[in-house]
Design an enzyme around this catalytic site. Structure first.
Site, PDB file in Angstrom:
ATOM      1  CG  HIS A  61     -19.402 -30.850  44.851  1.00 54.98           C
ATOM      2  ND1 HIS A  61     -19.725 -29.505  44.936  1.00 54.98           N
ATOM      3  CD2 HIS A  61     -19.156 -31.250  46.123  1.00 54.98           C
ATOM      4  CE1 HIS A  61     -19.679 -29.114  46.195  1.00 54.98           C
ATOM      5  NE2 HIS A  61     -19.330 -30.159  46.943  1.00 54.98           N
ATOM      6  CB  CYS A 109     -18.000 -32.347  49.248  1.00 56.75           C
ATOM      7  SG  CYS A 109     -19.458 -33.409  49.352  1.00 56.75           S
TER       8      CYS A 109
END
Length: 248
Positions: free
Chosen positions: A209, A223
């Site tokens: 992301h 992440c």
């Protein structure tokens, strides 16, 4: 060929006879052939040179740098001759691929590598033709379409340390393995540990992301952070079902 004059010989009658001239072959050294100039075959890109430029600079040198990075599959942002954060992210990625210590400046070594760049080997040579490869060891993301590398980006993965955020505790680890993008977010999304931009979820709450802060070291809860501008490109390159390989 050299000609020897005939000799005068007396015959038995006392008369002189001029013998025929004698032709004697004599080797004459041939002139040494001219030495042809030998030039090493050079890639035309080797002519690419530029001035030393840094973060915050602007001008033709920066624009040349940005265009070259874009041509090589990196994302320096808008090619406008202004070195901002997006250009730094692209320079970092390029320098890491080419074994140059990443920094926000492009000097002799970086320009030389831009002329004759190193092409990274696939992490998963027999992987899906459309895939994302996350290289945790070198903090890089590679995106392939139809088996061809189309994008290389700087990333920041999990810190591999314990965390306590918003009342949640855990260990910031980026999972390794083979996954698929199973859900996507079209913009900002809030999670228990923070906000994510254009997230491409591949394993539970783990996603590739966009994030404003993508430092030169692992900094996430697990992440895979990528630059904000690059996340707009990645969102289009990773439809649901795309394979994601995480290695390193």
């Amino acid at each position: 060929m050299r000609v020897s004059l005939g000799k005068v010989v007396l015959t038995g009658t006392g008369s002189a006879v001029l013998m025929a001239p004698v032709f004697t072959a004599q080797a004459v050294a041939a002139p040494a052939p001219a030495q042809a100039a030998v030039r090493s075959a050079q890639n035309p890109r080797a002519e690419l040179v530029g001035p030393t430029v840094h973060f915050g600079d602007h001008g033709a040198g920066v624009e040349k740098l940005q265009q070259r990075l874009k041509d090589l599959g990196y994302d320096p942002g808008t090619v406008d001759g202004k070195w901002g954060q997006a250009t730094s992210f692209a320079v970092w990625a390029f320098q890491k691929v080419n074994h140059i210590k990443p920094s926000s400046n492009a000097g002799t070594k970086t320009w030389a590598a831009l002329a004759l760049p190193h092409l990274p080997e696939p992490l998963v040579p027999k992987g899906a033709k459309n895939r994302a490869e996350v290289d945790v060891k070198h903090q890089l993301l590679y995106v392939y379409k139809s088996g061809r590398l189309v994008l290389t980006s700087h990333i920041s993965s999990g810190t591999e340390t314990s965390y306590s955020t918003n009342g949640h505790t855990g260990f910031a680890h980026t999972p390794r393995g083979k996954f698929r993008v199973y859900r996507k977010a079209s913009g900002w999304e809030t999670s228990p540990l923070g906000t994510l931009y254009k997230a491409n979820y591949f394993d539970g709450g783990y996603a590739i992301h966009g994030e404003p802060a993508v430092p030169l070291h692992p900094a996430s809860h697990g992440c895979v952070r990528i630059p904000m501008g690059t996340s707009n490109i990645v969102a289009k390159l990773l439809p649901i079902g795309t394979r994601v390989y995480v290695r390193g």
